[in-house]
Scaffold this motif. Sequence first.
Motif, mmCIF file in Angstrom:
data_model
loop_
_atom_site.group_PDB
_atom_site.id
_atom_site.type_symbol
_atom_site.label_atom_id
_atom_site.label_comp_id
_atom_site.label_asym_id
_atom_site.label_seq_id
_atom_site.Cartn_x
_atom_site.Cartn_y
_atom_site.Cartn_z
ATOM 1 N N ARG A 33 0.857 -1.178 0.000
ATOM 2 C CA ARG A 33 0.000 0.000 0.000
ATOM 3 C C ARG A 33 0.895 1.230 0.000
ATOM 4 N NH1 ARG A 33 -2.608 3.758 3.227
ATOM 5 N NH2 ARG A 33 -4.781 4.166 2.612
ATOM 6 N N ARG A 106 -3.469 -5.879 -9.162
ATOM 7 C CA ARG A 106 -4.415 -6.702 -8.399
ATOM 8 C C ARG A 106 -4.348 -6.387 -6.915
ATOM 9 N NH1 ARG A 106 -2.955 -11.162 -10.210
ATOM 10 N NH2 ARG A 106 -1.673 -11.996 -8.534
ATOM 11 N N ARG A 107 -3.122 -6.246 -6.377
ATOM 12 C CA ARG A 107 -2.975 -5.916 -4.962
ATOM 13 C C ARG A 107 -3.558 -4.541 -4.656
ATOM 14 N NH1 ARG A 107 1.627 -8.846 -3.083
ATOM 15 N NH2 ARG A 107 1.077 -11.043 -3.367
ATOM 16 N N VAL A 109 -6.063 -2.999 -6.164
ATOM 17 C CA VAL A 109 -7.524 -3.085 -6.141
ATOM 18 C C VAL A 109 -7.995 -3.811 -4.881
ATOM 19 C CG1 VAL A 109 -9.543 -4.034 -7.302
ATOM 20 C CG2 VAL A 109 -7.738 -2.945 -8.647
ATOM 21 N N GLU A 110 -7.284 -4.854 -4.476
ATOM 22 C CA GLU A 110 -7.659 -5.587 -3.258
ATOM 23 C C GLU A 110 -7.517 -4.714 -2.015
ATOM 24 O OE1 GLU A 110 -5.002 -8.878 -3.357
ATOM 25 O OE2 GLU A 110 -6.214 -10.052 -4.777
ATOM 26 N N GLN A 111 -6.467 -3.922 -1.970
ATOM 27 C CA GLN A 111 -6.196 -3.088 -0.797
ATOM 28 C C GLN A 111 -7.117 -1.874 -0.706
ATOM 29 O OE1 GLN A 111 -2.134 -2.169 -1.594
ATOM 30 N NE2 GLN A 111 -1.367 -4.166 -0.942
ATOM 31 N N GLU A 112 -7.354 -1.246 -1.845
ATOM 32 C CA GLU A 112 -8.064 0.033 -1.838
ATOM 33 C C GLU A 112 -9.555 -0.096 -2.172
ATOM 34 O OE1 GLU A 112 -6.355 2.921 -1.178
ATOM 35 O OE2 GLU A 112 -4.379 1.984 -1.070
ATOM 36 N N ARG A 113 -9.919 -1.195 -2.829
ATOM 37 C CA ARG A 113 -11.310 -1.511 -3.179
ATOM 38 C C ARG A 113 -12.025 -0.349 -3.875
ATOM 39 N NH1 ARG A 113 -12.580 -6.469 -1.450
ATOM 40 N NH2 ARG A 113 -11.207 -7.395 0.120
ATOM 41 N N TYR A 170 -11.876 -4.951 -13.914
ATOM 42 C CA TYR A 170 -12.200 -4.514 -12.565
ATOM 43 C C TYR A 170 -13.588 -4.903 -12.067
ATOM 44 C CZ TYR A 170 -8.341 -1.510 -14.001
ATOM 45 O OH TYR A 170 -7.164 -1.038 -14.496
ATOM 46 N N ASP A 172 -16.613 -7.680 -11.599
ATOM 47 C CA ASP A 172 -16.848 -9.123 -11.597
ATOM 48 C C ASP A 172 -17.955 -9.550 -12.549
ATOM 49 O OD1 ASP A 172 -16.158 -9.328 -8.080
ATOM 50 O OD2 ASP A 172 -14.866 -9.863 -9.755
#
Length: 200
Positions: A33, A106-107, A109-113, A170, A172
């Motif tokens: 991050r 990918r990380r 997007v996973e971290q910041e959503r 981005y 689903d």
Amino acid sequence: MTAATSRRRGRPATASHDDVLRAARAQYLDGQRVDVTIVARSLGLGRATIYRWFGSRERLLAEVISAELETLISRERKAVRQRGAKGLLDVFDRINRRLADSVALRRFVEQERASALRLLTASDGGVQPRSVAAITEMIATEVTAGRYDAPADPQTLAYAIVRLAEAFLYNDAAFGIRGDHERLREVEAALLGVPRPARR
């Protein structure tokens, strides 16, 4: 006084705008991050200086990610020798696959959503406008050279290509094509006006 002279005299050189970008880029590419406090401390800067230069953490992130995307777009254009509509399709396909495989993206997007999705896909988020501009330039180059008869003006076509890729990368459920590179390529081919290969 130069930075080198300053270092020889035992005083730290003043970090620059570009140094901040490099430090933030290193965190991003490492899947971390991006932390403005850590960036500031590592460069001997105050957080206020970084915010004065970039306005916000989000704008710093947008600068880092946009620069990475522009480098990727340029690299993949150079890697494809084919020109015209088919060449554009091949370039876009390569870009989409690299982005889908990007651990850093990918990380992030996973971290910041939700905030990551806004930064990446909103028209005022900082990343999308530069992506559209880079794709517009690529399409316009082919049109100007007489190698491509675009079905729409380059900017509109580029916007459609970028928005489609965003849905693929981005979201689903959107279009039901997440992870399906071949289907994404088919839709992009239709947008570009590339004929479907004849079935045997």
